[in-house]
Design a protein around this motif. Structure first.
Motif, PDB file in Angstrom:
ATOM      1  N   LYS A   1      65.599  -5.536  88.339  1.00  0.00           N
ATOM      2  CA  LYS A   1      64.199  -5.454  87.897  1.00  0.00           C
ATOM      3  C   LYS A   1      63.919  -4.118  87.211  1.00  0.00           C
ATOM      4  CE  LYS A   1      62.072  -8.632  91.234  1.00  0.00           C
ATOM      5  NZ  LYS A   1      61.126  -8.757  92.377  1.00  0.00           N
ATOM      6  N   THR A   2      64.460  -3.039  87.795  1.00  0.00           N
ATOM      7  CA  THR A   2      64.266  -1.723  87.192  1.00  0.00           C
ATOM      8  C   THR A   2      64.895  -1.658  85.805  1.00  0.00           C
ATOM      9  OG1 THR A   2      64.234  -0.640  89.367  1.00  0.00           O
ATOM     10  CG2 THR A   2      64.720   0.751  87.466  1.00  0.00           C
ATOM     11  N   MET A   3      66.110  -2.174  85.672  1.00  0.00           N
ATOM     12  CA  MET A   3      66.792  -2.158  84.381  1.00  0.00           C
ATOM     13  C   MET A   3      66.078  -3.012  83.347  1.00  0.00           C
ATOM     14  SD  MET A   3      70.789  -2.250  85.570  1.00  0.00           S
ATOM     15  CE  MET A   3      71.635  -0.712  85.983  1.00  0.00           C
ATOM     16  N   ASN A   4      65.612  -4.168  83.771  1.00  0.00           N
ATOM     17  CA  ASN A   4      64.868  -5.033  82.848  1.00  0.00           C
ATOM     18  C   ASN A   4      63.565  -4.372  82.407  1.00  0.00           C
ATOM     19  OD1 ASN A   4      66.747  -7.085  82.845  1.00  0.00           O
ATOM     20  ND2 ASN A   4      65.746  -8.265  84.455  1.00  0.00           N
ATOM     21  N   SER A   5      62.935  -3.658  83.335  1.00  0.00           N
ATOM     22  CA  SER A   5      61.682  -2.982  83.011  1.00  0.00           C
ATOM     23  C   SER A   5      61.890  -1.920  81.937  1.00  0.00           C
ATOM     24  CB  SER A   5      61.086  -2.343  84.270  1.00  0.00           C
ATOM     25  OG  SER A   5      59.936  -1.597  83.960  1.00  0.00           O
ATOM     26  N   ILE A   6      62.935  -1.095  82.098  1.00  0.00           N
ATOM     27  CA  ILE A   6      63.216  -0.062  81.099  1.00  0.00           C
ATOM     28  C   ILE A   6      63.606  -0.689  79.767  1.00  0.00           C
ATOM     29  CG2 ILE A   6      64.706   1.872  80.502  1.00  0.00           C
ATOM     30  CD1 ILE A   6      62.638   2.474  82.666  1.00  0.00           C
ATOM     31  N   SER A  10      62.631  -3.419  78.522  1.00  0.00           N
ATOM     32  CA  SER A  10      61.447  -3.989  77.864  1.00  0.00           C
ATOM     33  C   SER A  10      60.579  -2.921  77.199  1.00  0.00           C
ATOM     34  CB  SER A  10      60.612  -4.774  78.876  1.00  0.00           C
ATOM     35  OG  SER A  10      59.993  -3.907  79.813  1.00  0.00           O
ATOM     36  N   LYS A  11      60.753  -1.664  77.613  1.00  0.00           N
ATOM     37  CA  LYS A  11      59.933  -0.571  77.083  1.00  0.00           C
ATOM     38  C   LYS A  11      60.663   0.263  76.029  1.00  0.00           C
ATOM     39  CE  LYS A  11      57.833  -0.063  81.661  1.00  0.00           C
ATOM     40  NZ  LYS A  11      57.747   0.811  82.854  1.00  0.00           N
ATOM     41  N   LEU A  12      61.939  -0.025  75.854  1.00  0.00           N
ATOM     42  CA  LEU A  12      62.780   0.806  75.001  1.00  0.00           C
ATOM     43  C   LEU A  12      62.755   0.345  73.548  1.00  0.00           C
ATOM     44  CD1 LEU A  12      64.968   3.033  74.748  1.00  0.00           C
ATOM     45  CD2 LEU A  12      66.653   1.293  75.391  1.00  0.00           C
ATOM     46  N   ARG A  13      62.565   1.282  72.656  1.00  0.00           N
ATOM     47  CA  ARG A  13      62.646   0.992  71.220  1.00  0.00           C
ATOM     48  C   ARG A  13      63.383   2.135  70.547  1.00  0.00           C
ATOM     49  NH1 ARG A  13      59.536   4.259  68.312  1.00  0.00           N
ATOM     50  NH2 ARG A  13      57.559   5.072  69.082  1.00  0.00           N
ATOM     51  N   SER A  14      63.848   1.884  69.342  1.00  0.00           N
ATOM     52  CA  SER A  14      64.562   2.928  68.605  1.00  0.00           C
ATOM     53  C   SER A  14      63.572   3.960  68.068  1.00  0.00           C
ATOM     54  CB  SER A  14      65.378   2.315  67.464  1.00  0.00           C
ATOM     55  OG  SER A  14      64.519   1.665  66.545  1.00  0.00           O
ATOM     56  N   ARG A  15      64.073   5.142  67.840  1.00  0.00           N
ATOM     57  CA  ARG A  15      63.244   6.238  67.322  1.00  0.00           C
ATOM     58  C   ARG A  15      64.057   7.026  66.310  1.00  0.00           C
ATOM     59  NH1 ARG A  15      62.393  11.626  68.551  1.00  0.00           N
ATOM     60  NH2 ARG A  15      64.034  11.509  70.150  1.00  0.00           N
ATOM     61  N   ALA A  16      63.524   7.157  65.119  1.00  0.00           N
ATOM     62  CA  ALA A  16      64.228   7.877  64.056  1.00  0.00           C
ATOM     63  C   ALA A  16      64.207   9.375  64.325  1.00  0.00           C
ATOM     64  CB  ALA A  16      63.575   7.575  62.706  1.00  0.00           C
ATOM     65  N   GLY A  48      65.699   7.165  70.894  1.00  0.00           N
ATOM     66  CA  GLY A  48      64.896   6.112  71.500  1.00  0.00           C
ATOM     67  C   GLY A  48      63.577   6.627  72.047  1.00  0.00           C
ATOM     68  N   PHE A  49      62.727   5.682  72.391  1.00  0.00           N
ATOM     69  CA  PHE A  49      61.426   5.996  72.989  1.00  0.00           C
ATOM     70  C   PHE A  49      61.152   4.955  74.068  1.00  0.00           C
ATOM     71  CE2 PHE A  49      56.789   5.850  73.333  1.00  0.00           C
ATOM     72  CZ  PHE A  49      56.483   7.201  73.448  1.00  0.00           C
ATOM     73  N   VAL A  50      60.849   5.433  75.275  1.00  0.00           N
ATOM     74  CA  VAL A  50      60.530   4.547  76.390  1.00  0.00           C
ATOM     75  C   VAL A  50      59.029   4.602  76.619  1.00  0.00           C
ATOM     76  CG1 VAL A  50      60.942   4.009  78.815  1.00  0.00           C
ATOM     77  CG2 VAL A  50      62.785   4.984  77.429  1.00  0.00           C
ATOM     78  N   SER A  51      58.341   3.533  76.253  1.00  0.00           N
ATOM     79  CA  SER A  51      56.892   3.517  76.419  1.00  0.00           C
ATOM     80  C   SER A  51      56.542   3.437  77.901  1.00  0.00           C
ATOM     81  CB  SER A  51      56.277   2.330  75.673  1.00  0.00           C
ATOM     82  OG  SER A  51      56.789   1.110  76.182  1.00  0.00           O
ATOM     83  N   GLU A  52      55.408   4.001  78.243  1.00  0.00           N
ATOM     84  CA  GLU A  52      55.028   4.061  79.650  1.00  0.00           C
ATOM     85  C   GLU A  52      53.872   3.099  79.927  1.00  0.00           C
ATOM     86  OE1 GLU A  52      54.164   7.522  82.915  1.00  0.00           O
ATOM     87  OE2 GLU A  52      53.091   7.602  81.024  1.00  0.00           O
ATOM     88  N   THR A  53      54.207   2.023  80.583  1.00  0.00           N
ATOM     89  CA  THR A  53      53.169   1.085  81.022  1.00  0.00           C
ATOM     90  C   THR A  53      52.986   1.158  82.527  1.00  0.00           C
ATOM     91  OG1 THR A  53      54.847  -0.667  81.147  1.00  0.00           O
ATOM     92  CG2 THR A  53      53.568  -0.502  79.113  1.00  0.00           C
ATOM     93  N   SER A  54      53.924   1.796  83.208  1.00  0.00           N
ATOM     94  CA  SER A  54      53.814   2.052  84.645  1.00  0.00           C
ATOM     95  C   SER A  54      54.633   3.283  84.964  1.00  0.00           C
ATOM     96  CB  SER A  54      54.311   0.850  85.461  1.00  0.00           C
ATOM     97  OG  SER A  54      55.669   0.595  85.189  1.00  0.00           O
ATOM     98  N   ARG A  55      54.391   3.875  86.104  1.00  0.00           N
ATOM     99  CA  ARG A  55      55.051   5.128  86.482  1.00  0.00           C
ATOM    100  C   ARG A  55      56.566   4.947  86.647  1.00  0.00           C
ATOM    101  NH1 ARG A  55      53.249   9.802  88.919  1.00  0.00           N
ATOM    102  NH2 ARG A  55      54.926  11.310  88.828  1.00  0.00           N
ATOM    103  N   LEU A  56      57.330   5.876  86.090  1.00  0.00           N
ATOM    104  CA  LEU A  56      58.780   5.849  86.217  1.00  0.00           C
ATOM    105  C   LEU A  56      59.208   6.587  87.476  1.00  0.00           C
ATOM    106  CD1 LEU A  56      59.686   6.660  82.506  1.00  0.00           C
ATOM    107  CD2 LEU A  56      59.576   4.411  83.584  1.00  0.00           C
ATOM    108  N   ASP A  57      60.345   6.178  88.047  1.00  0.00           N
ATOM    109  CA  ASP A  57      60.822   6.797  89.284  1.00  0.00           C
ATOM    110  C   ASP A  57      61.380   8.194  89.046  1.00  0.00           C
ATOM    111  OD1 ASP A  57      60.190   4.513  90.772  1.00  0.00           O
ATOM    112  OD2 ASP A  57      62.108   3.567  90.303  1.00  0.00           O
TER     113      ASP A  57
END
Length: 329
Positions: free
Chosen positions: A136-141, A143-149, A164-173
């Motif tokens: 679940k944790t891996m799937n969550s990350i 889903s938030k990961l996109r490329s970043r130039a 890359g850029f990891v968008s924050e929709t919930s608190r990360l551990d």
């Protein structure tokens, strides 16, 4: 006499690391180091289209490690040696065995993002409840990961990592980020930055007590004479942005095979559990060759070292974020 000019700072570029920005000379080389975003994550440049071949290669390695498995990993229901689809397209999750304990899976999430491949890794006990949580944790990350130039500065909430850029929709551990800066004009000078989010203050993070311990050790070990010849330019409390911390700017004299070299440090313990004020560690070293300290004589003067340190450290700041959630109301 070497010029004290730092004209290469006339043109700078802004680099995004974690939740923060830093300005460096346009000619500087940026090296993203190890990163934890809930779990360790690593970028493989241009390997996105090779995800299937890389996963197959990993599965061959797992078979060679199978003898390490024990307990739940040896049961008929074990996922050891299996690959499953992740929660995102172009995501594969591979189950191997931990080298530390045969009762734990070594789980890796492979995600194709644009041309690149991102790999997250973690360990989970062999029982279903434990490894399902890891998935679940891996799937969550993923889903938030996109490329970043290179040079891209996002205005959204989240964390900048290498490419890359990891968008924050919930608190990360966990949020642990590292960055290296190499100056083209002074190849032996390395600047490093590290941020680490921690749930409480850790005494060993503080710089000043470590300096006192080093002094006491020097006295006990017969190195007091060498230690007394360290040239101190600054030592004391300093505020960088919102961080209250302690810095020491020193030049170490030659010892054994090491030549004299600059060693500048700043450490702030930040605020526990505050992602916008994590532990911050900054360092500058001169005289490096192939990452060996004191390998060569510094190519910079003392004044240049201090100027470079002040210019870079004073530029560190929180990345402005557009509050999308608020504006959407």
């Amino acid at each position: 006499m070497r010029s004290e000019s730092l004209e290469f700072f006339d043109k700078t570029k802004t680099v995004c690391i974690g939740r923060f920005l830093i300005d460096v000379p346009e000619t500087a080389k940026i090296i993203y180091g190890p990163a934890d975003v809930s779990l360790p994550i690593e970028r493989y440049i241009g390997k996105g289209s090779e995800i299937n071949e890389i996963v197959k290669s990993r599965l061959l390695e797992v078979e060679e490690e199978r003898f390490l498995a024990s307990n739940a990993l040896r049961k008929s229901t074990s996922l050891l040696g299996n690959v499953i689809d992740g929660g995102m397209p172009y995501q594969k999750i591979v189950f191997g065995v931990s080298k530390a304990s045969g009762s734990f899976y070594r789980i890796q999430s492979y995600v194709q993002v644009g041309n690149d491949l991102f790999v997250q890794e973690g360990e989970a006990y062999g029982e279903k409840d434990d490894y399902i949580l890891m998935i679940k944790t891996m799937n969550s990350i993923a889903s938030k990961l996109r490329s970043r130039a290179d040079g891209e500065i996002s205005s959204g909430e989240g964390i900048c990592i290498d490419g890359g850029f990891v968008s924050e929709t919930s608190r990360l551990d966990y949020e642990n980020l590292t960055l290296g800066i190499r100056l083209s004009e002074f190849p032996d000078v390395h600047f490093s930055l590290a941020t680490s989010l921690k749930p409480k203050l850790v005494d060993s993070d503080a710089l000043e007590p470590r300096l006192r311990q080093a002094e006491e050790f020097a006295k006990r070990s017969g190195k007091e004479n060498w230690y007394s010849r360290i040239k101190i330019y600054r030592r004391g409390e300093r505020k960088i942005g919102k961080w209250d911390g302690f810095e020491v700017l020193a030049k170490k004299p030659q010892q054994l095979s090491e030549k004299d070299s600059h060693e500048f440090l700043f450490v702030s313990q930040g605020q526990p559990d505050n992602p916008l004020l994590p532990v911050l560690k900054l360092s500058l070293n001169s005289g490096l060759k192939k990452n060996s300290r004191g390998a060569i004589l510094p190519s910079i003067t003392d004044n240049q070292a201090i100027l470079i340190w002040d210019k870079i450290t004073s530029s560190i700041r929180e990345r402005p974020v557009e509050n999308i959630r608020k504006s959407a109301r």
